[in-house]
Motif scaffolding. Structure first.
Motif, PDB file in Angstrom:
ATOM      1  N   TYR A  99       0.918  -1.143  -0.094  1.00  7.76           N
ATOM      2  CA  TYR A  99       0.152   0.050   0.002  1.00  7.76           C
ATOM      3  C   TYR A  99       1.137   1.134  -0.132  1.00  7.76           C
ATOM      4  O   TYR A  99       1.871   1.361   0.640  1.00  7.76           O
ATOM      5  CB  TYR A  99      -0.972  -0.049   1.259  1.00  7.76           C
ATOM      6  N   ILE A 137       3.435   0.208   2.690  1.00  6.67           N
ATOM      7  CA  ILE A 137       2.918  -0.695   3.721  1.00  6.67           C
ATOM      8  C   ILE A 137       2.648  -1.766   3.315  1.00  6.67           C
ATOM      9  O   ILE A 137       2.037  -2.206   2.292  1.00  6.67           O
ATOM     10  CB  ILE A 137       2.070  -0.045   4.722  1.00  6.67           C
ATOM     11  N   ALA A 177       0.960  -5.695   3.910  1.00  2.00           N
ATOM     12  CA  ALA A 177      -0.202  -6.451   4.927  1.00  2.00           C
ATOM     13  C   ALA A 177      -0.669  -7.495   4.143  1.00  2.00           C
ATOM     14  O   ALA A 177      -0.172  -8.106   2.828  1.00  2.00           O
ATOM     15  CB  ALA A 177      -1.261  -5.367   4.976  1.00  2.00           C
ATOM     16  N   VAL A 229      -5.032  -2.393   5.767  1.00  2.10           N
ATOM     17  CA  VAL A 229      -4.114  -1.169   5.707  1.00  2.10           C
ATOM     18  C   VAL A 229      -4.772   0.140   5.156  1.00  2.10           C
ATOM     19  O   VAL A 229      -4.170   1.483   4.945  1.00  2.10           O
ATOM     20  CB  VAL A 229      -3.094  -1.241   4.576  1.00  2.10           C
TER      21      VAL A 229
END
Length: 378
Positions: free
Chosen positions: A24, A33, A35, A41
């Motif tokens: 993300y 990021i 996940a 997220v």
């Protein structure tokens, strides 16, 4: 020829769906990021400016796979109801299938490293393969070996590695990816983009109609006063009788003119709360030549906004449930564009508003009386 746009200029928040994890890119941070799912997220605020990019494989016949079936892990033979549920899960979030990207110019290869995959595309086709933070540089080296040395090489990633300079590629941020509109699988149509503007214009026209009717009503009041004057001066006569008949007919036309604004506002509010995607709506009497105590509301959806009874029925029920003035609705037969017709009975609405105004007046008088009694007691 399909148009293209730069990813970072079009969307503030970007999320890539890999095989088993997502990456993300939020607007508020320079770092990506990772996940397991995109819901982990993102929140409601970030999803308003979010684009989801994924890599859906082609079907056996070479055609692109249905993106909603792929994104929700639904069986290929899913019915319309399952697909509808999948569409509702993603709402209006832009969905971009990278495997539908238009091929590049000759002698160019573009490589995207994100999530847990490497995606690269050239003038012939596009390709996806798994990777990891440990092996991605080596994996790219193996990919580049299949291309001539003279090939222009572009790498889009946020990942870092000391050996990346050995690849001989031009490194660019993910936000500079140029996406072809062919890959945007749920790109809104012109009507979807400007549907609110069309509805606002319809409301504006209705309000202007109400103002015109109100002004006509004022003219009728002036004419009625003149008739009363004529009545005192000439109690009988052919001209007077014809004029009186015309005024009586006009008064019947204007009996409910003060309700048009209320009905228009209620219908527009019901459309907005129900979430119906409309192109136009119209409010009129059944016969413009005869006085009537009912109004007919005609609401037309955007072209191809709804497909079949399963999508149209919930919207119809929601529309009726959100309206105070429409007592019944129907879907007229024929036509390819989803249309709803609503019935507005003016007499019950007039009585309801009169009772409400009387209650408000009574409540105000009671409040004033209570305040006056308190003042005397002090």
């Amino acid at each position: 020829m399909s148009k293209s746009f730069e990813l970072g200029q079009k969307f503030k928040n970007i999320c890539f769906l890999g095989l088993n994890r997502v990456e993300y890119f939020p607007e508020s941070s320079d770092e990506s990021i990772f996940a397991d799912t995109w819901q982990d997220v993102t929140d409601e605020q970030s999803r308003r400016n979010l684009a989801i990019l994924f890599f859906a494989p082609r079907d056996l016949d070479g055609e692109p796979l249905d993106p909603y079936i792929f994104l929700t892990d639904t069986d290929d033979d899913a019915d319309e109801q399952s697909v509808l549920i999948a569409q509702q899960a993603f709402g209006d979030i832009p969905l971009i299938d990278m495997c539908r990207m238009r091929c590049n110019n000759a002698n160019e290869v573009h490589i995207l490293v994100t999530g847990d995959i490497i995606f690269h595309w050239d003038s012939n086709d596009s390709y996806v393969q798994p990777t990891s933070p440990v092996s991605w540089v080596r994996d790219i080296q193996n990919i580049l070996k299949t291309y001539p040395r003279t090939t222009e090489r572009y790498l889009y990633t946020s990942w870092e590695n000391n050996r990346v300079n050995e690849l001989g590629v031009k490194i660019r941020p993910v936000q500079e990816l140029v996406i072809s509109e062919d890959a945007w699988v749920n790109m809104p149509s012109f009507q979807e983009k400007f549907g609110f503007a069309v509805m606002f214009t319809s409301i504006l026209i209705a309000v202007m109609t109400y103002i015109l009717i109100f002004l006509q009503g004022s003219d009728i009041d002036d004419l009625s006063q003149k008739i009363r004057t004529v009545d005192l001066e000439t109690p009988s006569g052919k001209n007077y009788l014809e004029l009186n008949r015309a005024i009586t007919e006009q008064q019947q036309f204007m009996r409910y003119r003060n309700l048009i604004s209320f009905v228009t506002t209620d219908v527009a509010s019901a459309i907005q709360r129900s979430g119906m995607k409309i192109s136009t709506f119209e409010i009129k009497t059944p016969d413009s030549q005869e006085p009537s105590d009912v109004l007919l509301v005609t609401i037309k959806s955007q072209k191809d906004a709804y497909k079949g009874w399963l999508e149209e029925e919930p919207i119809s029920k929601a529309l009726l449930g959100q309206s105070v003035t429409m007592s019944a609705i129907r879907r007229p037969p024929g036509g390819t564009q989803f249309t709803v017709e609503g019935l507005v009975e003016l007499e019950p609405i007039s009585q309801m508003l009169a009772e409400y105004q009387e209650d408000v007046k009574r409540s105000q008088q009671q409040t004033l009386s209570t305040v006056a009694n308190q003042g005397e007691g002090e």
